[in-house]
Write an enzyme that holds these catalytic residues in place. Structure first.
Site, PDB file in Angstrom:
ATOM      1  N   ASP A  14       0.826  -1.212   0.000  1.00 29.48           N
ATOM      2  CA  ASP A  14       0.000   0.000   0.000  1.00 29.48           C
ATOM      3  C   ASP A  14       0.858   1.260   0.000  1.00 29.48           C
ATOM      4  O   ASP A  14       1.964   1.269   0.558  1.00 29.48           O
ATOM      5  CB  ASP A  14      -0.899  -0.029   1.254  1.00 29.48           C
ATOM      6  N   HIS A  31       2.677   3.552  -8.989  1.00 26.64           N
ATOM      7  CA  HIS A  31       2.541   2.112  -9.257  1.00 26.64           C
ATOM      8  C   HIS A  31       3.772   1.602 -10.009  1.00 26.64           C
ATOM      9  O   HIS A  31       4.245   0.501  -9.761  1.00 26.64           O
ATOM     10  CB  HIS A  31       1.266   1.818 -10.051  1.00 26.64           C
ATOM     11  N   LEU A 125      11.670 -19.820  -4.572  1.00 29.24           N
ATOM     12  CA  LEU A 125      10.540 -19.105  -3.980  1.00 29.24           C
ATOM     13  C   LEU A 125       9.271 -19.267  -4.827  1.00 29.24           C
ATOM     14  O   LEU A 125       9.302 -19.062  -6.039  1.00 29.24           O
ATOM     15  CB  LEU A 125      10.896 -17.608  -3.886  1.00 29.24           C
TER      16      LEU A 125
HETATM   17  C1  FPP Z   1      -1.649   0.146  -3.492  1.00 22.67           C
HETATM   18  O1  FPP Z   1      -1.307   1.512  -3.524  1.00 22.67           O
HETATM   19  C2  FPP Z   1      -1.208  -0.530  -4.693  1.00 22.67           C
HETATM   20  C3  FPP Z   1      -2.031  -1.106  -5.620  1.00 22.67           C
HETATM   21  C4  FPP Z   1      -3.495  -1.128  -5.499  1.00 22.67           C
HETATM   22  C5  FPP Z   1      -1.477  -1.714  -6.840  1.00 22.67           C
HETATM   23  C6  FPP Z   1      -0.249  -2.543  -6.676  1.00 22.67           C
HETATM   24  C7  FPP Z   1       0.227  -2.905  -8.015  1.00 22.67           C
HETATM   25  C8  FPP Z   1       1.522  -2.879  -8.428  1.00 22.67           C
HETATM   26  C9  FPP Z   1       2.651  -2.567  -7.536  1.00 22.67           C
HETATM   27  C10 FPP Z   1       1.833  -3.128  -9.879  1.00 22.67           C
HETATM   28  C11 FPP Z   1       1.775  -4.497 -10.459  1.00 22.67           C
HETATM   29  C12 FPP Z   1       2.071  -5.651  -9.582  1.00 22.67           C
HETATM   30  C13 FPP Z   1       3.009  -6.611  -9.794  1.00 22.67           C
HETATM   31  C14 FPP Z   1       2.953  -7.831  -8.951  1.00 22.67           C
HETATM   32  C15 FPP Z   1       4.117  -6.500 -10.765  1.00 22.67           C
HETATM   33  P1  FPP Z   1      -2.458   2.598  -3.479  1.00 22.67           P
HETATM   34  O2  FPP Z   1      -2.723   3.081  -4.864  1.00 22.67           O
HETATM   35  O3  FPP Z   1      -3.648   2.059  -2.765  1.00 22.67           O
HETATM   36  O4  FPP Z   1      -1.775   3.734  -2.646  1.00 22.67           O
HETATM   37  P2  FPP Z   1      -2.490   4.851  -1.767  1.00 22.67           P
HETATM   38  O5  FPP Z   1      -3.081   4.165  -0.589  1.00 22.67           O
HETATM   39  O6  FPP Z   1      -1.371   5.743  -1.426  1.00 22.67           O
HETATM   40  O7  FPP Z   1      -3.522   5.503  -2.651  1.00 22.67           O
END
Ligand code: FPP
Length: 237
Positions: A14, A31, A125
């Site tokens: 997060d 992201h 892993l």
């Molecule tokens: C949370 O941050 C993150 C996500 C909902 C997306 C996670 C996805 C990736 C890191 C990219 C693809 C994944 C892989 C496995 C390569 P948020 O947007 O909720 O952050 P915030 O709480 O600050 O808004």
């Protein structure tokens, strides 16, 4: 490095959006940087001797986000899989996806199938990527399948056990997570591994996902190592 190494680590990644916004960048840039941390996390957990790593990439609730952000997350995932599969293969990673993949765009599914197939013989892993995953929905699917067996007369309700439910979850082949890490300062599990997390140690850190470094993963594993897991029993030390 910590002494008791968890067998299975789950991570709620997060804080990508906040990380970007703090620097006046678009959330989607967060992201992108988040995928660099995915790589760091896999390398770290491999080195530490963890057997299973489950990453929460996209929840059933994430569809509520703007269409453009969803499209970016999906394309970052495909890009990551095409680009990093050779590297993951050399380091012995085995890849598995958990969640309802029927809603995932075909373009991303091509990348998913390619990566899973390329990495099927990995002996290091195991990485589960949770995609369109929701813990409650996962339990509902398991319960429906048990109910179906009952309706067909193959099972009696009183014979249903916890193990039978575990065996019908996406993680049937994995031990329950010993440690769940959540970055980004929130202190909730947000429908992640709902059944499997009954006895997990929980580690919350305010560090935003793109900022997570090896030293932060060290801190999480040290925390785990210091816990005394009793599973409701008495300490017999
Ligand atoms: C949370 O941050 C993150 C996500 C909902 C997306 C996670 C996805 C990736 C890191 C990219 C693809 C994944 C892989 C496995 C390569 P948020 O947007 O909720 O952050 P915030 O709480 O600050 O808004």
């Amino acid at each position: 490095m910590a002494q008791n190494i968890p067998r299975h680590v789950g991570i709620i990644m997060d804080g990508n959006g906040r990380w970007a916004q703090r620097q006046g960048l678009l959330r989607t840039v967060g992201h992108r940087f988040g995928t660099e941390t995915v790589q760091r996390a896999m390398e770290y957990m491999s080195r530490a001797g963890v057997s299973v790593l489950t990453l929460y990439a996209f929840s059933t609730e994430n569809w509520k986000r703007p269409e453009k952000e969803i499209a970016t997350i999906m394309s970052l995932l495909s890009e990551y899989l095409y680009k990093k599969t050779p590297e993951m293969r050399s380091s012995g990673v085995r890849l598995n996806f958990i969640g309802d993949l029927s809603r995932i765009p075909e373009e991303s599914m091509k990348a998913v199938r390619y990566a899973v197939d390329e990495l099927r013989n990995g002996s290091g892993l195991k990485v589960n990527i949770a995609l369109n995953y929701g813990g409650r929905a996962e339990i509902v699917t398991a319960v429906r399948s048990l109910a179906d067996d009952v309706a067909r007369g193959r099972l009696r309700p009183e014979d249903i056990t916890e193990d039978m439910i575990s065996a019908r979850l996406y993680t049937a082949d994995d031990p329950d997570p010993d440690l769940i890490i959540r970055t980004g300062a929130e202190t909730r599990l947000s429908n992640f591994l709902t059944w499997q997390s009954a006895y997990s140690e929980l580690y919350f850190t305010p560090t935003l996902w793109p900022d997570m470094q090896d030293s932060d993963f060290d801190a999480a594993l040290e925390y785990y190592s210091s816990r005394d897991r009793r599973y409701g029993g008495l300490n017999n030390a």
